[in-house]
Design a protein around this motif. Structure first.
Motif, PDB file in Angstrom:
ATOM      1  N   GLY B 348      44.940  34.060  45.646  1.00 27.99           N
ATOM      2  CA  GLY B 348      45.624  33.399  44.543  1.00 27.99           C
ATOM      3  C   GLY B 348      47.010  33.956  44.292  1.00 27.99           C
ATOM      4  O   GLY B 348      47.575  34.678  45.105  1.00 27.99           O
ATOM      5  N   HIS B 349      47.552  33.557  43.145  1.00 20.73           N
ATOM      6  CA  HIS B 349      48.890  33.997  42.724  1.00 20.73           C
ATOM      7  C   HIS B 349      48.738  34.664  41.364  1.00 20.73           C
ATOM      8  O   HIS B 349      48.667  33.992  40.345  1.00 20.73           O
ATOM      9  CB  HIS B 349      49.837  32.804  42.561  1.00 20.73           C
ATOM     10  N   ALA B 350      48.670  35.983  41.334  1.00 19.26           N
ATOM     11  CA  ALA B 350      48.558  36.680  40.049  1.00 19.26           C
ATOM     12  C   ALA B 350      49.944  36.811  39.436  1.00 19.26           C
ATOM     13  O   ALA B 350      50.912  37.086  40.135  1.00 19.26           O
ATOM     14  CB  ALA B 350      47.941  38.054  40.246  1.00 19.26           C
ATOM     15  N   VAL B 356      43.256  39.733  32.832  1.00 18.24           N
ATOM     16  CA  VAL B 356      42.361  40.146  33.908  1.00 18.24           C
ATOM     17  C   VAL B 356      41.011  40.519  33.309  1.00 18.24           C
ATOM     18  O   VAL B 356      40.943  41.345  32.406  1.00 18.24           O
ATOM     19  CB  VAL B 356      42.935  41.352  34.679  1.00 18.24           C
ATOM     20  N   THR B 357      39.962  39.876  33.807  1.00 19.31           N
ATOM     21  CA  THR B 357      38.618  40.148  33.306  1.00 19.31           C
ATOM     22  C   THR B 357      37.736  40.587  34.464  1.00 19.31           C
ATOM     23  O   THR B 357      37.709  39.925  35.507  1.00 19.31           O
ATOM     24  CB  THR B 357      37.999  38.860  32.713  1.00 19.31           C
ATOM     25  N   VAL B 358      37.029  41.681  34.281  1.00 19.04           N
ATOM     26  CA  VAL B 358      36.054  42.091  35.291  1.00 19.04           C
ATOM     27  C   VAL B 358      34.799  41.252  35.068  1.00 19.04           C
ATOM     28  O   VAL B 358      34.142  41.359  34.041  1.00 19.04           O
ATOM     29  CB  VAL B 358      35.754  43.599  35.191  1.00 19.04           C
ATOM     30  N   GLU B 359      34.518  40.378  36.017  1.00 15.19           N
ATOM     31  CA  GLU B 359      33.409  39.431  35.873  1.00 15.19           C
ATOM     32  C   GLU B 359      32.102  39.995  36.409  1.00 15.19           C
ATOM     33  O   GLU B 359      31.023  39.542  36.035  1.00 15.19           O
ATOM     34  CB  GLU B 359      33.720  38.129  36.625  1.00 15.19           C
ATOM     35  N   ALA B 365      32.839  52.167  39.326  1.00 17.88           N
ATOM     36  CA  ALA B 365      31.864  52.307  40.411  1.00 17.88           C
ATOM     37  C   ALA B 365      32.443  51.811  41.736  1.00 17.88           C
ATOM     38  O   ALA B 365      31.751  51.824  42.759  1.00 17.88           O
ATOM     39  CB  ALA B 365      30.592  51.548  40.073  1.00 17.88           C
ATOM     40  N   ARG B 366      33.697  51.386  41.731  1.00 15.55           N
ATOM     41  CA  ARG B 366      34.381  50.896  42.936  1.00 15.55           C
ATOM     42  C   ARG B 366      33.650  49.720  43.552  1.00 15.55           C
ATOM     43  O   ARG B 366      33.657  49.546  44.781  1.00 15.55           O
ATOM     44  CB  ARG B 366      34.557  51.995  43.988  1.00 15.55           C
ATOM     45  N   SER B 367      33.024  48.920  42.748  1.00 18.47           N
ATOM     46  CA  SER B 367      32.374  47.707  43.215  1.00 18.47           C
ATOM     47  C   SER B 367      32.479  46.701  42.085  1.00 18.47           C
ATOM     48  O   SER B 367      31.779  46.802  41.089  1.00 18.47           O
ATOM     49  CB  SER B 367      30.905  47.987  43.563  1.00 18.47           C
ATOM     50  N   PHE B 368      33.433  45.781  42.233  1.00 14.12           N
ATOM     51  CA  PHE B 368      33.671  44.867  41.117  1.00 14.12           C
ATOM     52  C   PHE B 368      34.390  43.612  41.593  1.00 14.12           C
ATOM     53  O   PHE B 368      34.947  43.577  42.690  1.00 14.12           O
ATOM     54  CB  PHE B 368      34.509  45.550  40.026  1.00 14.12           C
ATOM     55  N   LEU B 369      34.353  42.611  40.721  1.00 13.65           N
ATOM     56  CA  LEU B 369      35.120  41.390  40.950  1.00 13.65           C
ATOM     57  C   LEU B 369      35.870  41.078  39.662  1.00 13.65           C
ATOM     58  O   LEU B 369      35.279  41.054  38.582  1.00 13.65           O
ATOM     59  CB  LEU B 369      34.190  40.237  41.334  1.00 13.65           C
ATOM     60  N   ALA B 370      37.182  40.911  39.792  1.00 17.51           N
ATOM     61  CA  ALA B 370      38.020  40.639  38.623  1.00 17.51           C
ATOM     62  C   ALA B 370      38.731  39.305  38.802  1.00 17.51           C
ATOM     63  O   ALA B 370      39.169  38.968  39.902  1.00 17.51           O
ATOM     64  CB  ALA B 370      39.054  41.758  38.429  1.00 17.51           C
ATOM     65  N   VAL B 371      38.821  38.551  37.713  1.00 17.91           N
ATOM     66  CA  VAL B 371      39.471  37.237  37.759  1.00 17.91           C
ATOM     67  C   VAL B 371      40.716  37.273  36.880  1.00 17.91           C
ATOM     68  O   VAL B 371      40.694  37.813  35.775  1.00 17.91           O
ATOM     69  CB  VAL B 371      38.498  36.139  37.280  1.00 17.91           C
ATOM     70  N   TYR B 372      41.802  36.727  37.417  1.00 20.65           N
ATOM     71  CA  TYR B 372      43.074  36.622  36.700  1.00 20.65           C
ATOM     72  C   TYR B 372      43.152  35.225  36.105  1.00 20.65           C
ATOM     73  O   TYR B 372      42.864  34.238  36.786  1.00 20.65           O
ATOM     74  CB  TYR B 372      44.251  36.823  37.656  1.00 20.65           C
ATOM     75  N   ARG B 373      43.566  35.155  34.842  1.00 22.96           N
ATOM     76  CA  ARG B 373      43.658  33.839  34.201  1.00 22.96           C
ATOM     77  C   ARG B 373      44.966  33.699  33.447  1.00 22.96           C
ATOM     78  O   ARG B 373      45.482  34.661  32.876  1.00 22.96           O
ATOM     79  CB  ARG B 373      42.500  33.641  33.220  1.00 22.96           C
ATOM     80  N   ARG B 374      45.463  32.478  33.442  1.00 20.72           N
ATOM     81  CA  ARG B 374      46.663  32.117  32.683  1.00 20.72           C
ATOM     82  C   ARG B 374      46.357  30.798  31.992  1.00 20.72           C
ATOM     83  O   ARG B 374      45.956  29.840  32.657  1.00 20.72           O
ATOM     84  CB  ARG B 374      47.838  31.940  33.650  1.00 20.72           C
ATOM     85  N   ALA B 378      41.947  29.928  36.128  1.00 22.41           N
ATOM     86  CA  ALA B 378      41.799  31.053  37.058  1.00 22.41           C
ATOM     87  C   ALA B 378      42.922  30.980  38.093  1.00 22.41           C
ATOM     88  O   ALA B 378      43.046  30.003  38.823  1.00 22.41           O
ATOM     89  CB  ALA B 378      40.444  30.993  37.745  1.00 22.41           C
ATOM     90  N   THR B 379      43.776  32.006  38.135  1.00 23.59           N
ATOM     91  CA  THR B 379      44.922  32.001  39.048  1.00 23.59           C
ATOM     92  C   THR B 379      44.671  32.843  40.285  1.00 23.59           C
ATOM     93  O   THR B 379      45.287  32.609  41.326  1.00 23.59           O
ATOM     94  CB  THR B 379      46.170  32.557  38.350  1.00 23.59           C
ATOM     95  N   ALA B 380      43.818  33.859  40.152  1.00 26.01           N
ATOM     96  CA  ALA B 380      43.603  34.765  41.284  1.00 26.01           C
ATOM     97  C   ALA B 380      42.288  35.497  41.091  1.00 26.01           C
ATOM     98  O   ALA B 380      41.751  35.558  39.972  1.00 26.01           O
ATOM     99  CB  ALA B 380      44.755  35.773  41.383  1.00 26.01           C
ATOM    100  N   VAL B 381      41.781  36.040  42.199  1.00 25.36           N
ATOM    101  CA  VAL B 381      40.552  36.825  42.132  1.00 25.36           C
ATOM    102  C   VAL B 381      40.695  38.030  43.052  1.00 25.36           C
ATOM    103  O   VAL B 381      41.243  37.934  44.142  1.00 25.36           O
ATOM    104  CB  VAL B 381      39.308  35.955  42.476  1.00 25.36           C
ATOM    105  N   LEU B 382      40.249  39.174  42.552  1.00 21.92           N
ATOM    106  CA  LEU B 382      40.270  40.418  43.313  1.00 21.92           C
ATOM    107  C   LEU B 382      38.849  40.961  43.364  1.00 21.92           C
ATOM    108  O   LEU B 382      38.168  41.000  42.334  1.00 21.92           O
ATOM    109  CB  LEU B 382      41.175  41.452  42.621  1.00 21.92           C
ATOM    110  N   ALA B 383      38.412  41.364  44.548  1.00 20.11           N
ATOM    111  CA  ALA B 383      37.071  41.931  44.656  1.00 20.11           C
ATOM    112  C   ALA B 383      37.111  43.193  45.490  1.00 20.11           C
ATOM    113  O   ALA B 383      37.850  43.287  46.470  1.00 20.11           O
ATOM    114  CB  ALA B 383      36.104  40.924  45.276  1.00 20.11           C
TER     115      ALA B 383
END
Lengths: 116, 403
Positions: B348-350, B356-359, B365-374, B378-383
């Motif tokens: 995506g394009h953050a 940014v919300t950790v979903e 714990a170095r294991s997560f999925l975060a979603v960027y929103r505007r 939802a504009t981007a996702v990082l996992a």
């Protein structure tokens, strides 16, 4: 035969990875078919059980190679080599895998048995 | 169109050549590559190849026995592009020869930016030859300073740590990949290194790289001095478009941010949404190309592997149809990175103001999925280490301007 999981634990659209060597992925398609293939993409190290299941195809979660679960053939690159397919048998509500006796097509870097 | 020259014989160039053949082009096809090597895959250069688990043969991009019916001009860079009216184009090469073609695919990629101190032991990493040289220098027990905490720098740091080097990362921004990912997620990625004893020094610039016959240290702007046996500059790449000077091909201004996952046009070849340049019969793909993104409303250079694989199909159709092809909807940029056995994925394009919300999972714990929103979109996702849900979220990224 390797027991995989109860059929009831594998809903349609889902996949399960078996910790065999190399690992095997069992898919339950939306149409209710069961398929088993080697779990590791033949291109680079990624788990196909984590991939995107659509019809009888799975898309690798890393680089979007697509494999036909019925034959193991590559439907979309970058993978070049097919994944090995395995037999699937359901007995008394339990999914079993009948492993292939052919050699696997593991990606570079994973060709040492056991690392996968 | 009876002849096409593909300038650049790496990922985007090879995929453009394949796409042209797949779409029925049966004329003369020439691939021109500055490097002497057959097309190879670059992402493993900072990971498996550097670690020694992949060989040079494993990097090959061509299929066994693949024959595109092309003429290969490898080991000779393109030096110029000259329009010849109805006779098409002449691509001049560094050895003084030239290739005539009706159509041209510009796929010359990008060149690693280097530090102004060029001592033995100071490296960049872009090409196979770069990787060979760096690999020879990554001797267990040595001290490596990585300048720049982008993905190449982070991957080399992780690989070098696994090889038994003492590693320090220096980043001028307040957090690694802060511009692409935001500072919170950048700090989360810094944690991957710090967990393993790799030092991450942020918000500080490099004043000098010191040494005599060979590098011996890195002096920082705050006065600190880091001893170093090896230095890697991971400070990005510039589009390799110098050879187009005087050709009439429009380039984007260099003022925007220099690419990266949410990058700007960064001096790339200015293309429409189908890859066409301002010159008829000339398209551009890969790291050097800044395609117009209708969703973003601007030109945008994507320096990622996936863009180099996906866009040539569209560009080939544009070229063969004379520009009449309808481009498909652009996909959100996607990148992946492997560090310390963890898989980092981003799509995506953050934007800097995105929420940014950790979903799923836990950053610590170095294991997560975060979603960027505007604006709720939802504009981007990082996992990190969340491959399966990432695949689902990636499909839910909405192109900018979709609403």
């Amino acid at each position: 035969m390797i027991p995989a999981c109860p059929l009831s634990a594998l809903p349609r659209g889902e996949a399960v990875r078996l910790d065999t060597d190399p690992p095997i992925a069992v898919f339950h398609t939306e149409d209710g078919e069961l398929y088993a293939v080697d779990d590791t993409c033949t291109h680079q190290d990624a788990s196909l059980a984590d991939g995107w299941l659509e019809g009888c195809e799975v898309e690798c979660p890393l680089h979007a190679s697509r494999f036909d679960l019925r034959t193991g053939q590559v439907d979309a690159p970058p993978a070049k080599l097919p994944v090995r397919t395995h037999g699937v048998v359901v007995e008394d509500g339990m999914v079993h895998v009948v492993p292939s006796e052919l050699p696997p097509n593991l990606p570079p870097g994973l060709r040492t048995p056991g690392r996968a | 169109m009876r002849s096409v020259a593909v300038v650049g014989a790496s990922l985007a160039g090879l995929w453009a050549a394949r796409a042209l053949r797949e779409q029925g082009f049966d004329g003369r096809l020439t691939l021109i590559g500055a490097e002497p090597h057959r097309p190879y895959d670059r992402p493993p250069l900072s990971k498996e190849f550097l670690a020694g688990t992949m060989t040079e043969a494993d990097l090959a991009l061509e299929d066994a026995g693949e024959d595109l019916g092309a003429e290969w001009r490898l080991g000779v860079p393109a030096a110029g592009l000259t329009p010849r009216g109805s006779a098409g184009y002449a691509v001049t090469l560094g050895d003084g020869t030239s290739v005539a073609a009706d159509g041209v695919v510009i796929a010359t990629g990008a060149t690693a930016r280097s530090l102004p101190w060029n001592l033995p032991g100071v490296h960049t990493l872009r090409t196979l030859d770069d990787a060979r040289a760096l690999r020879a220098d990554l001797v267990p027990g040595r001290r490596l300073v990585v300048v720049g905490a982008g993905f190449v720098g982070a991957e080399v740091a992780a690989t070098a740590h696994s090889l038994g080097l003492d590693v320090t990362i220096v980043e001028i921004a307040p957090a690694p990949s802060a511009r692409a990912l935001g500072s919170r997620m950048g700090h989360a990625l810094a944690g991957l290194h710090e967990d393993r004893g790799v030092r991450v020094l942020c918000g500080v610039a490099v004043r000098a790289v010191t040494g005599g016959d060979r590098v011996d240290g890195v002096l920082l702007d705050d006065g600190r001095s880091l001893p170093a046996d090896v230095v890697l500059a991971g400070i990005g790449a510039s589009p390799a478009v110098g050879w187009l000077a005087g050709s009439g091909v429009d380039l984007c201004g260099d003022s925007g941010d220099p690419g990266g996952s949410s990058g700007g046009s960064g001096g790339g070849v200015r293309c429409d949404a189908g890859g066409a340049t301002n010159l008829p019969g000339v398209v551009a793909v890969g790291d050097c190309a800044a395609w117009y993104d209708p969703g973003l409303g601007r030109h945008h250079r994507v320096e990622h592997w996936t863009g180099a694989v996906r866009r040539p199909e569209t560009a080939a159709r544009t070229l063969l149809s004379g520009g009449a092809a309808e481009p498909g909807a652009p996909e959100p940029p996607y990148l992946w990175s492997d560090q310390y056995g963890l898989r980092v994925q981003f799509a995506g394009h953050a934007g800097p103001a995105d929420e940014v919300t950790v979903e799923e999972g836990d950053v610590d714990a170095r294991s997560f999925l975060a979603v960027y929103r505007r604006d709720g979109r939802a504009t981007a996702v990082l996992a990190v280490d969340r491959v399966r849900p990432f695949g689902r979220w990636r499909r839910r990224i909405e192109p900018a301007g979709a609403r």
